[in-house]
Design an enzyme around this catalytic site. Structure first.
Site, PDB file in Angstrom:
ATOM      1  CD  GLU A 161      -3.004   1.201   2.138  1.00 26.55           C
ATOM      2  OE1 GLU A 161      -3.902   2.046   1.999  1.00 26.55           O
ATOM      3  OE2 GLU A 161      -3.053   0.291   2.978  1.00 26.55           O
ATOM      4  CB  CYS A 184      -7.256   2.838   3.663  1.00 28.83           C
ATOM      5  SG  CYS A 184      -7.714   1.890   5.130  1.00 28.83           S
ATOM      6  CG  ASN A 240      -9.021  -2.245   2.374  1.00 24.46           C
ATOM      7  OD1 ASN A 240      -8.341  -3.259   2.426  1.00 24.46           O
ATOM      8  ND2 ASN A 240      -8.860  -1.246   3.218  1.00 24.46           N
ATOM      9  CD  GLU A 241      -9.067  -2.352   7.144  1.00 24.63           C
ATOM     10  OE1 GLU A 241      -9.399  -1.216   7.553  1.00 24.63           O
ATOM     11  OE2 GLU A 241      -8.074  -2.967   7.561  1.00 24.63           O
TER      12      GLU A 241
END
Length: 658
Positions: A50, A242, A376-377
């Protein structure tokens, strides 16, 4: 007095004998060679990248110039100007990067015009190394050739490298020259003088070391990329994280903006730009020079399966509680098409629209993409509602692509408990679990997957790291040892855990926002953490099948007596590999008896390595990068019994060759 002295000596001797006896107690384990277990996926141990901590621009991506196209919201951020310099947009050579500069004669014999770039917390130069300076330029309102002088400047404002470059065209053209550094400097700058009397327009001012990973011009920093390759990863997840979601949808990571000519990839605001006000970096933007094409190339170079993650139409839910910040499910068609187009970009023939784009970029052969993550989350019903149409459309067009869904931002709790049944209902192939926890959590969860449902999706431990909060989450030996102990449980359950990746990957020592991180670096050096070496030891000793390694009471070795252990069989090397973490302070004698073997089978000890440190808070640093590294270990074979003496606070890997 003499009698008392003798009694004291006798008691001390008995205590010493008792302590020795305890230290030398033997712990017996059994490895049943008849029970060759589940196959271990080639993707089992991998990497997650990331762009946080200046991991891409200023890190893995070897570009040394910040804001090279002058298209940050503050056009000259990262630049110092002198003389007559104008920012313009009309007649730009690049529609997605419209800004450029015009450098003109300052109108005085003792004044000078030029620009100077600060790099990413300075520019690192190495003595006698060569660097490729390039610029798109044209001469303005003159028939005479124009000239610029390129200078490398050290921290004392002295010139440590210089070359001149002629600009001889009235049309935009790319010009380049190789410049040699005369000394090593960590915090240098790039200075460009206009040394003729006319005017020139310049755009995309770039500087790369010529010695990049694999020698590519738009390449990667060699030492950092090689460190990744040296792990032998089976999977490579990118570009986040993120940043896939974005602080808002406008700043989400859009893969289509990251391909094509590097000069015409637009600047994007990084998701981590605003996130931590105590570690605030207003100059954190993405050039997209390291884009999806380059990620696929890196995956191929490393021999890892690529795993791209795409937006599901939800911006970061931590930062956006208003439902209007997200794309309504009814409007998801463009996002779903982006996912389908990415698969075509990676795998399509050169006769297809996106396959042709890949081929035109220099890679006619497909990248053989097998996995894709959506979201993603994310969490809650809104994520499930957004994911469902993606799964439906991808199953219809690309049924062989494995889809990865999310279990939310934590390893437990309401969001986690809600999402797992929903992921089963949607029939995703893998569920991405994330856990950033304290070391004790990792020690206590070595059996986490022992009783997971084998009928549902497989597990992808997509982001995890041990956070030692009292040391401000240093990459110390305690964190690495706790991860090593925990990973014995991942390995033992490789039938359900198909891949795992530590996170985050990189951190610039002068520009980090999050720790711990696997690899730390400055402009010249890098340091592999103890956590890196744990990941490498697992990846290098992955094996092909799980094996059953048990205590005499038939229980797995999951922390009893401060021991954690697992075993695999490697059919390619024809050996068994035993991994043992001793988290106590005392050494332990361990006997591993191989049962079910033929009478005439001969076993020998293969290569053995160990990581050990008496100080759990010990760390590697940029100046002492080899303080904690794997070293050779010894073990013996007595017939079918492997004898190991594990040191206290150690993690060892032991091979038994047939």
């Amino acid at each position: 007095m003499k009698k008392n002295f003798c009694k004291i000596v006798s008691i001390a001797a008995l205590l010493a004998f008792g302590q020795t006896a305890i230290a030398q107690q033997t712990y017996e384990l059994t490895l049943d060679t008849k029970k060759v277990g589940a196959p271990i996926q080639s993707t089992m141990y991998g990497l997650f990248f990331e762009d946080i901590n200046f991991g891409a621009d200023g890190g893995l991506y070897a570009e040394l110039v910040k804001n090279r196209s002058f298209d940050f919201p503050q056009s000259l951020m990262g630049w110092y100007t002198f003389g007559k310099v104008e920012v313009k947009k009309d007649n730009s050579p690049f529609d997605k990067n419209p800004n450029y500069l015009v450098l003109s004669n300052p109108g005085h014999a003792h004044k000078h015009t030029g620009i100077e770039n600060e790099g990413f917390r300075g520019i690192g130069f190495v003595k006698d190394a060569t660097y490729r300076f390039s610029v798109w330029a044209k001469k303005e309102k003159t028939t005479e050739d124009q000239k610029i002088r390129i200078e490398f400047i050290n921290s004392k404002n002295n010139i440590i490298g210089t070359e001149e470059l002629s600009i001889n065209s009235t049309d935009w053209q790319k010009h380049q020259v190789i410049v040699t550094a005369k000394e090593t400097e960590e915090k240098g700058r790039l200075r460009v003088f206009l040394v003729s009397k006319g005017s020139i327009a310049v755009d995309h001012v770039s500087l790369f070391p010529t010695d990049t990973y694999k020698g590519r011009e738009n390449g990667l920093r060699k030492d950092l990329a090689q460190a990744l390759t040296d792990i032998h990863p089976g999977i490579f997840r990118f570009p986040g994280g993120c940043i896939v979601e974005g602080t808002d949808l406008d700043t989400r990571y859009d893969w289509k903006k990251t391909i094509g000519p590097v000069e015409n990839r637009p600047v994007n605001e990084n998701r981590w730009h605003y996130t931590f006000t105590n570690r605030f970096f207003p100059d954190y933007y993405q050039s997209y020079g390291l884009g999806f094409y380059e990620y696929f190339l890196l995956s191929e170079d490393m021999g890892a399966e690529p795993l791209p993650v795409l937006s599901c139409g939800l911006a970061c839910q931590f930062q956006n509680e208003d439902e209007h910040a997200h794309v309504p499910v009814s409007n998801l068609a463009p996002y779903i098409q982006d996912a389908l187009d990415l698969i075509e970009f990676a795998n399509g023939p050169i006769t297809s629209k996106w396959g042709k784009v890949r081929a035109d970029m220099g890679h006619p052969a497909p990248f053989n993409l097998k996995y894709i993550g959506i979201g993603n989350e994310q969490w809650g019903p809104e994520y499930v509602d957004h994911l469902a149409p993606f799964v439906k459309e991808m199953r219809a067009k690309y049924p062989n692509i494995k889809v990865i869904g999310s279990s939310g931002p934590s390893a437990d709790g309401k969001a986690f408990d809600y999402l797992w049944p929903e992921m089963k209902r949607l029939k995703v192939d893998l569920v991405d679990e994330h856990y950033y926890k304290e070391p004790d959590w990792f020690f206590n969860n070595a059996s986490r997957y022992d009783n997971y449902d084998r009928k549902g999706p497989a597990v992808f431990a997509g982001e995890y790291a041990s956070h030692d909060h009292p040391t401000k989450k240093q990459n110390n030996f305690l964190s690495a040892l706790s991860e090593a102990a925990f990973m014995t449980g991942l390995e033992r359950n490789a039938d359900i855990v198909h891949m795992c990746t530590y996170a985050p990957l990189f951190a610039h020592i002068d520009a980090w926002q999050w720790c711990p991180d696997m690899i730390w670096f400055d402009n010249l050096k890098m340091m592999k953490t103890p956590n890196y070496y744990v990941q490498q030891l697992y990846a290098h000793n992955k094996g092909t099948n799980t094996m059953t390694l048990l205590w005499p009471d038939k229980k797995a070795v999951t922390g009893q007596e401060n021991l954690y252990a697992s075993a695999v069989y490697d059919k390619d090397q024809n050996c068994y590999i035993v991994k043992v973490a001793n988290t106590g302070t005392e050494s332990k004698n361990i006997k591993v008896t191989l049962t079910g073997t033929k009478k005439k089978t001969t076993f020998t000890v293969g290569d053995c390595v160990v990581m050990q440190n008496n100080n759990l808070k010990a760390v590697n640093t940029l100046d002492t990068p080899l303080s904690i590294t794997p070293t050779k270990a010894t073990a013996t074979m007595d017939g079918n019994i492997l004898n190991i003496q594990t040191q206290g606070q150690s993690f060892g890997v032991y091979k038994i060759k047939l």
